[in-house]
Design a protein around this motif. Structure first.
Motif, PDB file in Angstrom:
ATOM      1  N   LYS A   4       0.829  -1.211   0.000  1.00  0.00           N
ATOM      2  CA  LYS A   4       0.000   0.000   0.000  1.00  0.00           C
ATOM      3  C   LYS A   4       0.860   1.256   0.000  1.00  0.00           C
ATOM      4  O   LYS A   4       0.528   2.252  -0.652  1.00  0.00           O
ATOM      5  CB  LYS A   4      -0.957  -0.019   1.194  1.00  0.00           C
ATOM      6  N   GLN A   7       2.016   1.889  -3.452  1.00  0.00           N
ATOM      7  CA  GLN A   7       0.954   2.457  -4.274  1.00  0.00           C
ATOM      8  C   GLN A   7       0.787   3.952  -4.005  1.00  0.00           C
ATOM      9  O   GLN A   7       0.571   4.740  -4.933  1.00  0.00           O
ATOM     10  CB  GLN A   7      -0.363   1.725  -3.995  1.00  0.00           C
ATOM     11  N   THR A  11       1.418   7.026  -6.697  1.00  0.00           N
ATOM     12  CA  THR A  11       0.390   8.046  -6.945  1.00  0.00           C
ATOM     13  C   THR A  11       0.959   9.443  -6.753  1.00  0.00           C
ATOM     14  O   THR A  11       0.715  10.346  -7.562  1.00  0.00           O
ATOM     15  CB  THR A  11      -0.802   7.830  -5.989  1.00  0.00           C
ATOM     16  N   THR A  61     -14.034   6.750 -12.296  1.00  0.00           N
ATOM     17  CA  THR A  61     -13.393   5.431 -12.354  1.00  0.00           C
ATOM     18  C   THR A  61     -13.840   4.654 -13.583  1.00  0.00           C
ATOM     19  O   THR A  61     -13.035   4.001 -14.256  1.00  0.00           O
ATOM     20  CB  THR A  61     -13.722   4.633 -11.080  1.00  0.00           C
ATOM     21  N   CYS A  68      -6.431   8.481 -11.986  1.00  0.00           N
ATOM     22  CA  CYS A  68      -6.196   7.759 -10.737  1.00  0.00           C
ATOM     23  C   CYS A  68      -6.958   8.527  -9.660  1.00  0.00           C
ATOM     24  O   CYS A  68      -6.436   9.483  -9.083  1.00  0.00           O
ATOM     25  CB  CYS A  68      -4.704   7.701 -10.417  1.00  0.00           C
ATOM     26  N   GLY A  70      -8.928   9.339  -6.235  1.00  0.00           N
ATOM     27  CA  GLY A  70      -8.934   9.006  -4.825  1.00  0.00           C
ATOM     28  C   GLY A  70     -10.013   9.770  -4.091  1.00  0.00           C
ATOM     29  O   GLY A  70     -10.688  10.639  -4.668  1.00  0.00           O
ATOM     30  N   LYS A  84     -13.896   2.630  -1.322  1.00  0.00           N
ATOM     31  CA  LYS A  84     -13.448   1.416  -2.003  1.00  0.00           C
ATOM     32  C   LYS A  84     -14.543   0.878  -2.914  1.00  0.00           C
ATOM     33  O   LYS A  84     -14.283   0.496  -4.067  1.00  0.00           O
ATOM     34  CB  LYS A  84     -13.053   0.368  -0.961  1.00  0.00           C
ATOM     35  N   GLY A  87     -14.841   2.670  -6.175  1.00  0.00           N
ATOM     36  CA  GLY A  87     -13.746   2.513  -7.125  1.00  0.00           C
ATOM     37  C   GLY A  87     -12.535   3.378  -6.874  1.00  0.00           C
ATOM     38  O   GLY A  87     -11.633   3.448  -7.721  1.00  0.00           O
ATOM     39  N   ARG A  89      -8.952   4.661  -5.782  1.00  0.00           N
ATOM     40  CA  ARG A  89      -7.663   3.959  -5.786  1.00  0.00           C
ATOM     41  C   ARG A  89      -6.782   4.345  -4.605  1.00  0.00           C
ATOM     42  O   ARG A  89      -5.796   3.695  -4.323  1.00  0.00           O
ATOM     43  CB  ARG A  89      -6.911   4.254  -7.091  1.00  0.00           C
ATOM     44  N   LEU A 109      -7.356  -0.464   0.622  1.00  0.00           N
ATOM     45  CA  LEU A 109      -7.305   0.853   0.001  1.00  0.00           C
ATOM     46  C   LEU A 109      -6.149   1.641   0.625  1.00  0.00           C
ATOM     47  O   LEU A 109      -6.143   1.877   1.834  1.00  0.00           O
ATOM     48  CB  LEU A 109      -8.625   1.593   0.224  1.00  0.00           C
TER      49      LEU A 109
END
Length: 212
Positions: A4, A7, A11, A61, A68, A70, A84, A87, A89, A109
């Motif tokens: 995570k 990720q 981002t 999404t 991307c 959030g 989540k 969708g 990210r 997430l």
């Protein structure tokens, strides 16, 4: 946790600026996101400050290639679960609480948690977080405070958000512990209401070209 964190780092490195968006009308979500992606700012934080937010995340999404998206203003476990499901990210919180961190541990997430003091930063480091939101950036001490943290806390990288503009973003980006900044200036309310997507794309292009 490491997955995570990777990720979140990826981002944060997509562009110098993550647009922080407040959407009142879900119909604006897709064209707005397309303009931001076209301008070079594909990581988009949609804040949970309006009833349209989750539907906007879902629409972006499903319909915007390269985005991307959030969710921001995450305050509790229910927000994480709803984001989540829509969708999202990644998730962003203005601060942290033990319950939120526990929920984040149980969710896949990735969370970018907020901190405004050295003690909060150290607490999050103990929980395994190396990528943090510094909020509210300007009122909390701005570049002077962040710069002072770089030496004793070199393992932490930040996305400062709050009170930053196009003219001041580069000052933050020049700091060794800043990967990107969050900014609401890319999607001003009047441009969203007018559907001026060309203007938003131009603002995104200006932001994407920023350097520290």
């Amino acid at each position: 946790m490491e997955s995570k964190q990777a990720q979140v780092e990826a981002t944060m490195r997509l562009a110098p600026v993550i647009p922080v968006v407040i959407i009142d009308d879900v119909k604006a979500a897709v064209p707005m996101a397309r303009a931001l992606v076209a301008g070079g700012t594909p990581a988009i934080e949609v804040t949970l400050r309006t009833p349209a937010a989750l539907d906007a995340i879902r629409a972006i999404t499903q319909e915007v290639e390269g985005a991307c998206v959030g969710v921001g203003t995450v305050l509790h476990a229910e927000h994480l679960a709803a984001a989540k499901a829509a969708g999202a990210r990644f998730a962003v919180s203005p601060g942290v609480s033990p319950k939120l961190l526990d929920a984040a541990d149980d969710s896949d997430l990735p969370l970018l948690p907020g901190a405004a003091t050295a003690s909060e930063v150290m607490h999050l480091l103990e929980r395994g977080y190396r990528f943090l939101k510094f909020f509210p950036a300007v009122p909390a001490g701005g570049t002077k405070l962040l710069g002072a943290w770089a030496s004793p806390l070199p393992q932490i990288k930040f996305c400062p958000t709050g009170g930053i503009s196009l003219s001041t973003a580069s000052d933050f980006l020049a700091l060794p512990n800043v990967l990107c900044v969050g900014g609401s200036w890319l999607t001003p309310a009047d441009k969203l209401k007018a559907g001026d997507w060309a203007a938003i794309e131009l603002l995104a292009r200006e932001a994407a070209s920023l350097k520290g």
